[in-house]
Write an enzyme that holds these catalytic residues in place. Structure first.
Site, short mmCIF file in Angstrom:
data_model
loop_
_atom_site.label_atom_id
_atom_site.label_comp_id
_atom_site.label_asym_id
_atom_site.label_seq_id
_atom_site.Cartn_x
_atom_site.Cartn_y
_atom_site.Cartn_z
N ILE A 592 0.82 -1.21 0.00
CA ILE A 592 0.00 0.00 0.00
C ILE A 592 0.85 1.25 0.00
CG2 ILE A 592 -2.15 -0.94 0.94
CD1 ILE A 592 -1.22 -0.06 3.70
N GLY A 593 2.13 1.13 0.06
CA GLY A 593 2.93 2.34 0.00
C GLY A 593 4.41 2.03 0.13
N GLU A 594 5.19 3.02 -0.25
CA GLU A 594 6.62 2.88 -0.09
C GLU A 594 7.18 4.20 0.39
OE1 GLU A 594 9.14 -0.10 -2.83
OE2 GLU A 594 7.37 0.77 -3.79
N GLY A 595 8.07 4.11 1.37
CA GLY A 595 8.64 5.34 1.90
C GLY A 595 10.10 5.12 2.19
N GLY A 596 10.70 6.09 2.81
CA GLY A 596 12.11 6.01 3.14
C GLY A 596 12.42 4.80 3.99
N ASP A 712 9.68 15.36 10.13
CA ASP A 712 9.25 15.04 8.78
C ASP A 712 7.75 15.28 8.64
OD1 ASP A 712 9.69 14.35 6.18
OD2 ASP A 712 9.65 12.19 6.52
#
Ligand SMILES: *[C@@H]1O[C@H](CO)[C@@H](O)[C@H](O)[C@H]1NC(C)=O
Ligand SMILES: *[C@@H]1O[C@H](CO)[C@@H](O)[C@H](O)[C@H]1NC(C)=O
Ligand SMILES: *[C@@H]1O[C@H](CO)[C@@H](O)[C@H](O)[C@H]1NC(C)=O
Ligand SMILES: *[C@@H]1O[C@H](CO)[C@@H](O)[C@H](O)[C@H]1NC(C)=O
Ligand SMILES: *[C@@H]1O[C@H](CO)[C@@H](O)[C@H](O)[C@H]1NC(C)=O
Ligand SMILES: *[C@@H]1O[C@H](CO)[C@@H](O)[C@H](O)[C@H]1NC(C)=O
Ligand SMILES: *[C@@H]1O[C@H](CO)[C@@H](O)[C@H](O)[C@H]1NC(C)=O
Length: 916
Positions: A592-596, A712
C-alpha cells in the site's frame, strides 16, 4: 510532581516481641536496653530493629525518651506488629512531647486513628480484632517531625468491646476511674489486659467518694463477671444526692458513633433493690429509666450505649424523680469512638507479596525497590513495580514488573500464589535458578523472563496457562531450549527462547538516539504513501491503581515524568514473530505504499483487525537507529491525533512495525492524489484535518515536558482514519529536542524537500520551529491543493512556498486557492489560515509561532467556518474584501524578510518524484 510513588516511601520496623507478658508487645523507643518497669513489672523492649537512619533519639525525662523521625511530607514510619486473626487487641502509642510545633497522624494500617499535636504529652489508643498475621502502626508527618516514646500492643482477654463492631476500629476517647482521691492510674497487673484506668479526681459539688474495699462481688469475682475491669477500679465509686455529670468535649467534630460503657457497683451494703434508681442521659437523650444496679440480684453491672455524636459528649446520671431514696453511683466509664477500617488490599495477596518480598530480600538486601515495599501494597498508591485493580470490592495485585531493577537470586517461589496476577515481567535482571510451576487457575496473560540467567526449562504448567497470550523467555543462556511437547505456537506471542541481542543496547542507549545518515536521502521525495487508518488500540491495559510512570515495551522500560495523572496508563506493545507477520500480510501480498523506511503492506490480524505493516527494506537508508527511535517514541507517545504503534517484529534482520490501518489514506492523497480525483476534500474538512494534525504536533512538542520534534511533517504523513480524523504518522525521523546544555546542532539534516526549514538546513540547528515551517507548507497545501515541489510546473511555480508567498505579497489569495474549493469557504476563516501559514513559513524561526498558537488560530478558523451565518456572509460581501486586503497589507509590510534561504530545488540533485 515527578514520581509520586517515592513520596510514599515507608520506613519500617519489624517488631519481634521479646516481652514476658503473654500477648504483650511493649516497646520503649530509643531505650538503651531492654528493661523491666519495677512499678508495673512490664518488660519493655527496645525498638532497635530500625531500618532507616532517618530517625534520632531524644531524652525527654528520667523515664522517657522519644524517637524522632526526620521524614518528608507524605512519608510514613511504621512499626510492624504480629497479630493473630480473630484475637482482640488494644494498641497504644505514647507521645511524650519531643519536638515542639509538630503535628502528625497516627494510622493503624491505612486507617487513621488520631492526630497528635505536640503541645502536650498524649496517648493514642485503639481496640481492634486481628485481621491477619500483622498490623502496622504508622506515623505520617503533617508538620514538623513525628515522634513516639512507647508503643504497646495488648491482647484483650475475654473482653468484648468489639462484639457489635467486629470489623471496626475503636478509638479510645476516655477510660475513667471515677471516685478516686489519688491521681494514680490503674493498669497491669490490676488489669490483666493492661488497660489504663485514668484516675479522675472529681470535684463536682456535693459529690462523695464511696469506697468499699471488701465489697462482695464474690460470685462474680472471676474475670468474666467484671468483664476484666479491675476490682481496684470497681471498689471505689462516686455518688451524688441528685445527679452526676461527665462531660467530654473537643472530640472529633465529624459525626461518629460512640460506644459508652458504664461500670456500676453498689458500694453501700445496706442498700436494697429499689432504693437507688436513676436515669441515664447521653447528650440529653434518655437511655435508661429507673436504672437499678441491684435489680438482677447482682451488685455489679456494666451498661453499654451506642450513640451518635460529634464534638462533645454529655453523660448524665440523674436520680429518678419518683421512688428513689439515693442518688446515682458510678465506679468507672469508658468512651470509645467507632471508626471504619479503610479499604485495604486483598489479604491473601498481601500475605503472598510479603512472602515474595522476603524471598527477594534474601539475595537483594540492598535493592532500592524492595526498600520501598512497605505498608499496604496497593493502597493508596501501589508499591513500586506493582499494579493493582479492584476485583469484587478489594484491591488485588494484577501486575508485577521487576524488569531492569538489578535483581539477583532465585525466582521467588511464592510468586505463583499471586492468584490475580496477569502481567509478570522479570526481564533484564540477574535472576537464576528454575522457574517454578504455576497453578492451572493462574490468570497470567503476559510473562516476560528475558535477559536473566534462568536454568532448567519452561515448565509445562506455565506454557499451557489458559489465559496466557504472551510468553517471552529468550536471552537466558542456561535455559533449556526444548519446548514442552504440544506447545501451541500460534496461540502465543513468544520468542521461543531465542535471544534478541539488540535489546540491551537499546536499553542503554535510551531515548535519545543519535543519527548519522548520509545526506543522499535528504532530497528523496517520498510520494507513495503509507499505511493507514482505524484506531482500535490493542493491548492497552488500564489499571485503576496502576499509577506507575512506566510504559512497557517488552525489553525496553521507559520512565516518563507524569504529564496528566488522570490519563496515565501503561501500554504494552506486542512483539510479533516473523511467521505471524507473514501470515497477517499473506506473504506481503498487498503493497500500500513505499517510503524512506521501506514498504508498507496491508494485513489482517487473526482477530480481524486491519493493520499496516511497515517492513524495512534491505536498501533502506533508515537504519536500525531509526527503527529503535521510532519504537521508543511510539511506545510512549499516545494521542488521538497520532498513529499508535500496535507492535513490532525484530527477527532475521527484519525490522517491522505494525500500525492500525488508516482507511482514508493520507491528506496528500486526498488533496491531489488519486483519491482527490474521485472526491474533493471540502474546506471545513481540510481545516479540521489541519487542526487535528496541529493538536498531534502540539502534543509532541510539549511531550513529557521535553519537546519531541517530528522532523518530517508533510501531508503524506498526516493520515485519516475512518472518520476522517487526522493522525500524524511516521516518527522515524523523530528526535527529542536538544535541551539546554546539549549541543544543539546535529550533523545531518533530515526531512523531505519542499517541507524543509531553510534555517535548519543552513544552520543545522534543529528546533520545534522546523516542524512549524513544515506545517506551514502543509497549510499551504490545503489552501492551494498542490504539492510543495513540482518541477513539471513553470520554474516560478516549482516551490509552493515561493509561489504562494509571491502571490500573497500581492494579495492575490484567489490566485492560489485550490480551484476545487472556490466559493466553498468563508473568507475570514481562509484569511486566518493564510495568515498562520505565512507566519509558519517565516524564514527566521524566531518569527514563527509555536504549535499551540497555531492550534488556537486553527480552532478559531474552524469555528468561524462552521458558524458562518448568512449575516456574516452579507457583511463579508459588503466590506470583507476591503478588510481582507487591509489586513493583508498590514501583514505583508511587517516582516523584515531576509532573502529566503530554502534550498532551491534546482541547485541540488533532486530525484524526480517516484511514480506511484
Ligand atoms: C513507681 O510508683 C511510684 C509511686 O508509687 C512513683 O513515685 C514512681 O515514679 C514510679 N516509678 C516509675 C518508674 O514509674
Ligand atoms: C540521655 O540520657 C542518658 C542517661 O539516661 C545519657 O547517658 C545520655 O547521654 C542522654 N542523651 C542525651 C542526648 O542527653
Ligand atoms: C458474699 O456473697 C455470697 C453469696 O453470693 C455469700 O455466700 C458470702 O457469705 C458473702 N460474703 C460476704 C463477706 O458478704
Ligand atoms: C468466660 O467466658 C468465656 C466465654 O464467654 C468462657 O469461655 C470462659 O471459660 C469464662 N471464664 C471463666 C473464668 O468462667
Ligand atoms: C447507705 O444506704 C443507707 C440507706 O439504705 C443510707 O442511709 C446510708 O446513708 C448510705 N450510706 C452511705 C455511706 O451513703
Ligand atoms: C448534660 O445533660 C443533662 C441531661 O440531659 C442536662 O441537664 C445538662 O444541661 C447537660 N449539660 C451540658 C453542659 O450540656
Ligand atoms: C453535631 O450534630 C448536631 C446534630 O446532632 C448538628 O446539629 C451539628 O451541626 C453538628 N455539629 C457539627 C460541628 O457537625
Amino acid at each position: 510532581m515527578k514520581g509520586g510513588l517515592y513520596n510514599w516511601l515507608i520506613i519500617l520496623i519489624f517488631v519481634h516481641p521479646t516481652t514476658a507478658q503473654e500477648g504483650f508487645v511493649s516497646l520503649a523507643c530509643c531505650a538503651d536496653s531492654n528493661f523491666k518497669d519495677t512499678n508495673t513489672s512490664i518488660d519493655w523492649a527496645q525498638d532497635s530493629q530500625w531500618l532507616e537512619s532517618s530517625s534520632s533519639c531524644k531524652n525527654i525525662s528520667s523515664n522517657g525518651k522519644a524517637r524522632i523521625f526526620g521524614m518528608d511530607m507524605g512519608k510514613r514510619a511504621c512499626y510492624h506488629l504480629s497479630t493473630v486473626e480473630g484475637q482482640e487487641y488494644v494498641i497504644r502509642g505514647t507521645f511524650l512531647v519531643a519536638a515542639g510545633g509538630s503535628s502528625f497522624r497516627v494510622y493503624l494500617g491505612s486507617t487513621l486513628l488520631g492526630l497528635v499535636r505536640s503541645f502536650q504529652d498524649s496517648v493514642v489508643e485503639g481496640s481492634f480484632r486481628g485481621k491477619r498475621s500483622y498490623e502496622e502502626f504508622c506515623l505520617e508527618k503533617d508538620k514538623g517531625q513525628p515522634f513516639i516514646s512507647f508503643l504497646e500492643l495488648r491482647r484483650l482477654h475475654d473482653f468484648r468491646y468489639l462484639s457489635p463492631f467486629p470489623s471496626h476500629l475503636l478509638k479510645l476517647i476516655a477510660r475513667v476511674n471515677v471516685g478516686v482521691s489519688t491521681s494514680l492510674d490503674i493498669r497491669y497487673r490490676d488489669d490483666s489486659s493492661d488497660r489504663i484506668w485514668k484516675a479522675s479526681p472529681y470535684f463536682q459539688n456535693e459529690a462523695r467518694v464511696l469506697t468499699e474495699p471488701s465489697i462482695n462481688i464474690s460470685s462474680k469475682s472471676d474475670h468474666n463477671a467484671t468483664h476484666g475491669v479491675p476490682l481496684k477500679v470497681l471498689r471505689t465509686g462516686l455518688t451524688h444526692s441528685d445527679q452526676l455529670v461527665f462531660l467530654h468535649d473537643g472530640l472529633d467534630s465529624a459525626t461518629y458513633q460512640y460506644r459508652i460503657f458504664f461500670h456500676f457497683v453498689e458500694l453501700n451494703q445496706s442498700v436494697k433493690p429499689g432504693q437507688r434508681l436513676f436515669d441515664i442521659y447521653i447528650n440529653n437523650e434518655k437511655k435508661a429509666t429507673d436504672y437499678d444496679i441491684l435489680a438482677h440480684g447482682f451488685n455489679y453491672e456494666w451498661e453499654v450505649y451506642d450513640v451518635l455524636g460529634n464534638g462533645s459528649l454529655n453523660l448524665t446520671l440523674v436520680k429518678a424523680s419518683v421512688g428513689s431514696e439515693l442518688g446515682p453511683i458510678c465506679s468507672a466509664y469508658e468512651i470509645l469512638q467507632v471508626r471504619s477500617w479503610s479499604l485495604e488490599s486483598d489479604e491473601k495477596d498481601v500475605e503472598v507479596i510479603l512472602k515474595v518480598r522476603d524471598e527477594l530480600l534474601v539475595a537483594n538486601q540492598e535493592n532500592e525497590m524492595l526498600g520501598s515495599w512497605s505498608g499496604d501494597p496497593c493502597l493508596s498508591i501501589p508499591w513500586d513495580g506493582l499494579g493493582c485493580d479492584t476485583i469484587n470490592g478489594s484491591s488485588v495485585i494484577t501486575k508485577l514488573d521487576l524488569s531492569s531493577r538489578k535483581f539477583k537470586g532465585l525466582f521467588p517461589g511464592s510468586l505463583p500464589k499471586l492468584v490475580h496476577l496477569q502481567t509478570l515481567n522479570l526481564s533484564n535482571n540477574g535472576f537464576n535458578g528454575r522457574i517454578p510451576s504455576f497453578p492451572a487457575s493462574s490468570v497470567l496473560i503476559s510473562v516476560d523472563l528475558r535477559h536473566n540467567d534462568f536454568s532448567g526449562g519452561l515448565p509445562e504448567s506455565l506454557a499451557f496457562l489458559p489465559q496466557l497470550k504472551s510468553l517471552n523467555f529468550g536471552c537466558n543462556p542456561s535455559f533449556g531450549k526444548e519446548l514442552p511437547p504440544n506447545f501451541n505456537m500460534s496461540r502465543l506471542t513468544t520468542d521461543y527462547g531465542t535471544c534478541d541481542n539488540t535489546a540491551p543496547t537499546f536499553l542503554r542507549r535510551g531515548l535519545v538516539v543519535g543519527t548519522v545518515v548520509s545526506g543522499s536521502v535528504l532530497f528523496t521525495i517520498i510520494i507513495g504513501v503509507i499505511y493507514v487508518c482505524c484506531c482500535r488500540q490493542k493491548s492497552v491495559f488500564r489499571g485503576r491503581y496502576d499509577m506507575k510512570r512506566e510504559l512497557m515495551l517488552n525489553d525496553i522500560i521507559i520512565s516518563l515524568p507524569s504529564i496528566d495523572d488522570t490519563s496515565i496508563k501503561s501500554i504494552c506493545i506486542q512483539s510479533f514473530t516473523l511467521e505471524y507477520i507473514e501470515a497477517a500480510t499473506q506473504q506481503y501480498k498487498t503493497l500500500i505504499g513505499e517510503g524512506g523506511f521501506g514498504s508498507v503492506y496491508r494485513g489482517t490480524l487473526p482477530d480481524g483487525e486491519e493493520v499496516a505493516v511497515k517492513v524495512r527494506s534491505s536498501t533502506s537508508t533508515q537504519g536500525t537507529r531509526e527503527f529503535e527511535n521510532e519504537l521508543n517514541l511510539l511506545s510512549t507517545i499516545r494521542h488521538e491525533n497520532l498513529v499508535p504503534l500496535l507492535g513490532y517484529c525484530c527477527e532475521n534482520d527484519q525490522q517491522i512495525l505494525v500500525y492500525p490501518f488508516m482507511s482514508n489514506g493520507s491528506l496528500q492523497d486526498r488533496l491531489y492524489g488519486e483519491l482527490a480525483k474521485r472526491k474533493t476534500l471540502d474546506w471545513s474538512t481540510r481545516l479540521s484535518i489541519a487542526l487535528g494534525a496541529a493538536r498531534g504536533l502540539t502534543y509532541l512538542h510539549t511531550f513529557a515536558e521535553r519537546c519531541v520534534i517530528h522532523r518530517d511533517v508533510k501531508s503524506s504523513n498526516i493520515l485519516l482514519d475512518h472518520s476522517m480524523s487526522a493522525k500524524v504518522a511516521d516518527f522515524g525521523f523523530s528526535k527529542y529536542a536538544p535541551q539546554e546544555g546539549d549541543s544543539g546542532a546535529s550533523l545531518e539534516v533530515r526531512g523531505t524537500a519542499g517541507y524543509l526549514d531553510p534555517e535548519y538546513y543552513t544552520t543545522h540547528h534543529l528546533s520545534a520551529k522546523s516542524d512549524v515551517f513544515s506545517f506551514g507548507v502543509v497549510l499551504l497545501e490545503i489552501i492551494c491543493g498542490r504539492e510543495p515541489l513540482n518541477i513539471h510546473k513553470p520554474r516560478n511555480e516549482w516551490s509552493l512556498v515561493e509561489w504562494a508567498k509571491a502571490n500573497l505579497r500581492e494579495s492575490k489569495v484567489d490566485e492560489i486557492v485550490d480551484p476545487s474549493i472556490k466559493g466553498g469557504y468563508h473568507t475570514e476563516a481562509m484569511w486566518r489560515v493564510v495568515e498562520v501559514a505565512l507566519a509558519c513559513i517565516e524564514p527566521s524561526s524566531a518569527y514563527r509561532p509555536c504549535m499551540a498558537d497555531i492550534m488556537r488560530e486553527l480552532e478559531d478558523a474552524l469555528i468561524i467556518e462552521n458558524n458562518a451565518s448568512e449575516y456574516m456572509r452579507s457583511i463579508d460581501s459588503l466590506g470583507g474584501s476591503n478588510r481582507f486586503s487591509m489586513a493583508m497589507e498590514r501583514k505583508l509590510v511587517q516582516p523584515p524578510t531576509p532573502t529566503p534561504t530554502e534550498p532551491s530545488p534546482i541547485s541540488h540533485e533532486l530525484a524526480p518524484p517516484e511514480p506511484r
